[in-house]
Design a protein around this motif. Sequence first.
Motif: not given
Length: 62
Positions: A12-17, A20-22, A39-46, A48-54
């Motif tokens: 669960d910690r490796r993902k951003v849902a 889930e608004e929070y 939201l756009a980053l999540i849609e584009e990348i998926g 994965d929290r590590e990839k999203l952080d980068q």
Amino acid sequence: MADDTSKRGNEDRRKVAAGEEYEVAYFARKHGIEHEQALALIEEIGNDREKLDQAAARLKTA
């Protein structure tokens, strides 16, 4: 259906849902970006929290 916040395993910690608004709000606040940008980053990348952080770091420096 709401996320069960009592289940906080490694998976669960490796993902951003995105549903889930929070989680999206926390991610956006953590990186100093707009909610819509998160939201756009999540849609584009998926979710994965590590990839999203980068990607958020690159977005903020651009």
